[in-house]
Write an enzyme that holds these catalytic residues in place. Sequence first.
Site: not given
Length: 775
Positions: A675, A718
């Site tokens: 990511s 996140k």
Amino acid sequence: MTESKTYPLLPLRGLLVYPSMVLHLDVGREKSVKALEEAMIDDSHVMLIAQKETSVDEPESDDLYEVGTVAFVKQMVKLPNGTHRVLVEGVERAKVKEIKEKEEHFETTVTALQEVQGDRNEEEALTRTLMEQFEQYVKISKKVTKETYDTLADIDDPSHLADMVASHLPIKIKEKQGVLETSEVKERLKRVIDIIGNEREVLQIEQKIGQRVKKSMENTQKEYYLREQMKAIQNELGDKDGKSGEVAELKEKIENANMPERIELVALKELGRYEKVPQSSAESSVIRNYIEWLVVLPWTTETEDNLDVPHAEEILEEDHYGLDKVKERILEYLAVQQLTQSIKGPILCLVGPPGVGKTSLAKSIARAINRKFVRISVGGIRDEAEVRGHRRTYIGAMPGRIIQGMKRAETVNPVFLLDEIDKMASDFRGDPSSAMLEVLDPEQNATFSDHYIEEDYDLSNVLFVATANTMSTIPGPLMDRMEVIQIAGYTEVEKLHIAKEHLLGKQITENGLTRNQLQFRDDALMKLIRRYTREAGVRGLEREIANVCRKAAKIIVSGEKKRVIVTEKMIEELIGRPKFRYGQAELEDQVGAATGLAYTAAGGDTLSIEVSVSPGKGNLTLTGKLGDVMKESAQAAFSYIRTRADELNISSDFVEKNDIHIHVPEGATPKDGPSAGITMATALVSALTGRAVSKEVGMTGEITLRGRVLPIGGLKQKALSAHRAGLTRIIIPFENKKDLDDIPESVRNDLTFIPVKHLDEVLEQALTGEKNESK
């Protein structure tokens, strides 16, 4: 008879004490302990009376003999197992006149039984006869030693001698009681002589039986001979103790265990084998242990579920703040079970960082539905036998942890917690995660087979709850059998609620304080959360609160203050400087530095990626202890920028003239994951163009060679880390828009989420418009 006296009453089970006899007793019954304590308070005298039947646990007056012994309690010691060991010395015979039940023990009024002395010469003759008979008995008996005889031979008092000889004979309590009740010394001596005569006859019969058995079994093994001799002795004496009594006891346990018919047949078959195997054989203990396990396992016993949904919801809300999805799933389970009464227990897997309350949530589930709770830690298990057990052929074999847990639960429908299931390992001894498949498969666990038990055991009524920090290390087949519920980290607001409603009260009590002595202001708690902890859960926060409580306790005990009110300013005075900077966002726009978002086992985190460009020959250097996936993401980003150099206003020969260095700070920490692609590409473009990256922007997403942005996982974690870091705009893959509903509303309101499909959109949002001349 002398005047009546009142003493605390201590019933004796299978035991009898004569006057002048010193003996240790182990006392465990509550009323007996209270009687001894009462005696120690008064004059240390207690009335000892034998029970008529040893099987009676709580004797009444009708269960006791009328004659006993007044004894002096010389010593009383409490043992580690909770019983009391008492040293008593018999004082005199006494007859019960009345027994009264007080609040915590029995009390009795007695009169002393005066000994009736007879003709001195006749008593002397009886005494000599007694000692001659006893000497003959000692020679043929193995139960009384020569040293004991020598000790008794020194006793001059005929009354005392009769009592002591009777105490050393292996006779029933009823016969010993008869000796105690005989107050005339002459009659007592005669009675003991008769008993010794009977015992000698029994021993002689025993010897004859031994000779007869030996003749009939001359050609058989010694082991078989001993067994036959034992049986013959038991038949002759009517002795049901020993192995035959043990077998009868085990058979009764089997019949009372409420086993399924097939299991009861297996147990009875093994009991038959046990009866035939010699006591000294190693196989004897193996069979007995197996039968004991079959008996103690719950086969049909179950607790009644409390299926009241509002009640369960109230308990779950009381114990935990937040965690709405998990609570909703539990309440759904209760609702369906209330309607069907036949649902199989679900297999829940709570996945989240340490300290978010996974284990304590499982306890709350058990409390909410009124089930027993059992926890086993499967982290670090490498041996398959830890789950399935060892076969009985091995020395020291035992059932696996699942069956052991069911034994502790004592019911067939507990809440069973498998803690740290993501940390199971495998080696040459087998793969425990594969053995766990049968446990956690609702279609198979009704017939779970343990290697030790060897018979199918039904686990279908068990509510299994597993916990894990990350799903990446859980094998796929095992994951397929569980219903995964993600538990992300808590927001600052949630942590504040948890601290006020749960942690503060607990730590104030554990540190010996009260709410009046110590108070926390909200700003102080928020400072602890922001500047002294950096975690997804609240475990570190609880440690810091405990630290403050200890400092406050010291202040109060030393007399500096009677009451401590903890404010934001006092925190540093009490526990020192902050450990973390509040937020991880850059203080100003940076060239060649972008803030990415990462997902770790401890929750979400921010990840700064830096790029420097220097004159060179086109070398690409990657540092920061990166994993293979992140290295490949950097290569993909680099390749994309080379193909789009003209559109991005980058010189097409930048590769030939420059060396590029990509670094991820905190180089000692390993980093990997799919990511960071768009973050690396943004930092590269910023360094090559001189355009700064906005300090308010964080980003997450993978990149392809054509610039497409691919979806990622862990968006909720996140987003929480971005919120903690002070970022305001988050660039996410377009396909992750569906995950925004999982993010707490308080976080969504503070952040602006920008879904993107292509890297061009990322650069447009992340890079500032003007070129930074400092480059």
